[in-house]
Design a protein around this motif. Structure first.
Motif, PDB file in Angstrom:
ATOM      1  N   CYS A   9      63.001 -67.051  26.898  1.00  0.00           N
ATOM      2  CA  CYS A   9      63.489 -67.575  28.019  1.00  0.00           C
ATOM      3  C   CYS A   9      64.760 -67.789  27.368  1.00  0.00           C
ATOM      4  O   CYS A   9      65.741 -66.875  29.002  1.00  0.00           O
ATOM      5  CB  CYS A   9      63.158 -68.938  28.729  1.00  0.00           C
ATOM      6  SG  CYS A   9      60.912 -68.340  29.765  1.00  0.00           S
ATOM      7  N   GLN A  51      63.882 -57.754  36.333  1.00  0.00           N
ATOM      8  CA  GLN A  51      63.963 -59.208  36.376  1.00  0.00           C
ATOM      9  C   GLN A  51      63.599 -59.664  37.206  1.00  0.00           C
ATOM     10  O   GLN A  51      62.867 -60.622  36.911  1.00  0.00           O
ATOM     11  CB  GLN A  51      65.466 -59.279  35.467  1.00  0.00           C
ATOM     12  CG  GLN A  51      66.603 -59.694  36.292  1.00  0.00           C
ATOM     13  CD  GLN A  51      67.378 -60.535  36.349  1.00  0.00           C
ATOM     14  OE1 GLN A  51      67.330 -61.257  35.083  1.00  0.00           O
ATOM     15  NE2 GLN A  51      68.789 -60.288  36.760  1.00  0.00           N
ATOM     16  N   GLN A  52      64.027 -59.151  37.778  1.00  0.00           N
ATOM     17  CA  GLN A  52      63.455 -59.507  39.695  1.00  0.00           C
ATOM     18  C   GLN A  52      61.489 -58.966  39.547  1.00  0.00           C
ATOM     19  O   GLN A  52      61.003 -59.846  40.429  1.00  0.00           O
ATOM     20  CB  GLN A  52      64.064 -59.138  40.681  1.00  0.00           C
ATOM     21  CG  GLN A  52      65.233 -60.611  40.875  1.00  0.00           C
ATOM     22  CD  GLN A  52      66.883 -59.785  41.578  1.00  0.00           C
ATOM     23  OE1 GLN A  52      66.630 -59.922  43.167  1.00  0.00           O
ATOM     24  NE2 GLN A  52      67.181 -58.806  41.463  1.00  0.00           N
ATOM     25  N   ALA A  55      59.522 -61.746  37.553  1.00  0.00           N
ATOM     26  CA  ALA A  55      59.900 -62.795  38.503  1.00  0.00           C
ATOM     27  C   ALA A  55      58.996 -62.529  39.048  1.00  0.00           C
ATOM     28  O   ALA A  55      57.770 -63.886  38.767  1.00  0.00           O
ATOM     29  CB  ALA A  55      61.410 -63.503  37.749  1.00  0.00           C
ATOM     30  N   GLU A  59      55.822 -65.197  39.202  1.00  0.00           N
ATOM     31  CA  GLU A  59      55.927 -66.538  40.601  1.00  0.00           C
ATOM     32  C   GLU A  59      54.381 -66.494  41.172  1.00  0.00           C
ATOM     33  O   GLU A  59      54.274 -66.912  41.289  1.00  0.00           O
ATOM     34  CB  GLU A  59      56.876 -65.957  41.496  1.00  0.00           C
ATOM     35  CG  GLU A  59      56.879 -67.621  42.667  1.00  0.00           C
ATOM     36  CD  GLU A  59      58.486 -67.065  43.287  1.00  0.00           C
ATOM     37  OE1 GLU A  59      59.137 -68.659  43.162  1.00  0.00           O
ATOM     38  OE2 GLU A  59      59.490 -66.541  43.460  1.00  0.00           O
ATOM     39  N   GLN A  90      69.959 -63.350  38.007  1.00  0.00           N
ATOM     40  CA  GLN A  90      69.056 -64.438  36.658  1.00  0.00           C
ATOM     41  C   GLN A  90      69.041 -65.690  37.116  1.00  0.00           C
ATOM     42  O   GLN A  90      68.117 -66.041  35.744  1.00  0.00           O
ATOM     43  CB  GLN A  90      69.964 -63.626  34.765  1.00  0.00           C
ATOM     44  CG  GLN A  90      69.731 -64.132  34.099  1.00  0.00           C
ATOM     45  CD  GLN A  90      68.740 -65.460  33.717  1.00  0.00           C
ATOM     46  OE1 GLN A  90      70.049 -66.024  33.768  1.00  0.00           O
ATOM     47  NE2 GLN A  90      67.734 -65.735  32.994  1.00  0.00           N
ATOM     48  N   VAL A  93      65.980 -66.095  38.364  1.00  0.00           N
ATOM     49  CA  VAL A  93      64.927 -65.501  37.328  1.00  0.00           C
ATOM     50  C   VAL A  93      64.459 -66.361  36.604  1.00  0.00           C
ATOM     51  O   VAL A  93      63.132 -67.152  36.368  1.00  0.00           O
ATOM     52  CB  VAL A  93      65.186 -65.002  37.028  1.00  0.00           C
ATOM     53  CG1 VAL A  93      64.328 -64.195  35.756  1.00  0.00           C
ATOM     54  CG2 VAL A  93      65.259 -63.378  37.817  1.00  0.00           C
ATOM     55  N   VAL A  96      62.193 -69.308  37.589  1.00  0.00           N
ATOM     56  CA  VAL A  96      61.080 -68.749  37.471  1.00  0.00           C
ATOM     57  C   VAL A  96      60.480 -69.165  36.437  1.00  0.00           C
ATOM     58  O   VAL A  96      59.054 -69.541  36.017  1.00  0.00           O
ATOM     59  CB  VAL A  96      60.725 -67.490  38.474  1.00  0.00           C
ATOM     60  CG1 VAL A  96      59.462 -66.876  38.177  1.00  0.00           C
ATOM     61  CG2 VAL A  96      60.916 -67.540  39.832  1.00  0.00           C
ATOM     62  N   LEU A  97      60.681 -68.370  36.213  1.00  0.00           N
ATOM     63  CA  LEU A  97      59.741 -68.252  34.161  1.00  0.00           C
ATOM     64  C   LEU A  97      60.004 -69.804  33.235  1.00  0.00           C
ATOM     65  O   LEU A  97      59.053 -69.872  33.254  1.00  0.00           O
ATOM     66  CB  LEU A  97      60.974 -67.646  32.897  1.00  0.00           C
ATOM     67  CG  LEU A  97      61.223 -66.060  32.935  1.00  0.00           C
ATOM     68  CD1 LEU A  97      62.021 -65.288  32.571  1.00  0.00           C
ATOM     69  CD2 LEU A  97      59.604 -65.356  32.712  1.00  0.00           C
TER      70      LEU A  97
END
Length: 253
Positions: A9, A51-52, A55, A59, A90, A93, A96-97
């Motif tokens: 992360c 990345q989205q 994520a 999610e 980001q 993201v 979420v991570l």
């Protein structure tokens, strides 16, 4: 050798932030030498979208591959706006991570079937694409050697499963030939064996049929991802030339 979930992360945040910095301060039309069809803007757009997508699947704990069309990426109309969009997305993201259970089951295209697969995968994607962005800008910065070594292992672990979107990987077959990968003067070492119907990592062997070694872990990472070639001064290779040609012809994804 996998690192902790929080390490990945942190790496994603750090690498994406750096890509955004490069985009803000350099010509977005600059060519990416190791990716001939790309300009710097393409790197930012690719990382921002990817990345989205990662994520969104995390999610939802998606049990299957999520179609890109189901994600609102919010890509700006103008490339000049990519850096701010990339970094702003980001932040979301990252939330979420960090909120996710790394052990939660979900779809993965490689081994594991858990959230942590995607954090590791995303970290390595961002690390390699940070190199792409910096190379385009002529502004290379050091790569963390531990993360780079982990990236080599992640690549070799997942490569056999990449055939679904990189069908040429299925050509990595043989009759038991082995290739050793390592870093000069260290114990970092991996061995891949090519069998008649599969290939993958195996325990180290005393005398592999071919070896590839690099001056540093990041050079080895760049090599396996096709960012540098075996002719680079940081790379040494020995053994069966045809075996190495087969590997480097069919192992990119």
């Amino acid at each position: 050798m996998a690192e902790s979930y929080s390490t990945y992360c942190d790496a994603i945040e750090r690498e994406v932030t750096r890509i955004g910095e490069v985009g803000r301060s350099h010509d977005l039309a600059a060519a990416v030498p190791c990716c001939p069809d790309w300009a710097l803007a393409d790197v930012l757009r690719h990382v921002g979208v990817l990345q989205q997508w990662f994520a969104a699947m995390i999610e939802r704990r998606s049990p299957e591959r999520l179609p890109f069309g189901e994600v609102d990426f919010g890509v700006p109309a103008e490339a000049a706006d990519y850096p701010e969009w990339l970094v702003a997305r980001q932040i979301e993201v990252g939330k979420v991570l960090r909120a996710a259970d790394p052990d939660a089951p979900m779809y993965t295209w490689g081994p594991g079937g858990e959230v942590r697969f995607w954090a590791r995968r995303m970290a390595m994607e961002c690390l390699v694409h940070r190199y792409d962005a910096e190379l385009a800008a002529g502004a290379l910065t050091p790569v963390d050697p531990t993360l780079a070594a982990d990236g080599v292992e992640e690549f070799l672990v997942n490569l056999p499963s990449a055939v679904g979107f990189a069908p040429h990987v299925a050509n990595l077959r043989g009759t038991g030939q082995t290739i050793g990968f390592g870093v000069w003067g260290t114990e970092v070492d991996w061995t891949v064996r090519l069998d008649t119907d599969s290939f993958g990592l195996v325990p180290a062997v005393a005398d592999p049929d071919a070896t590839v070694s690099a001056e540093t872990p990041d050079a080895l990472l760049l090599l396996v991802y096709g960012r540098i070639s075996r002719d680079d001064t940081r790379i040494k290779s020995e053994g069966e030339a045809d075996l190495l040609d087969k590997w480097f012809t069919h192992s990119r994804f």
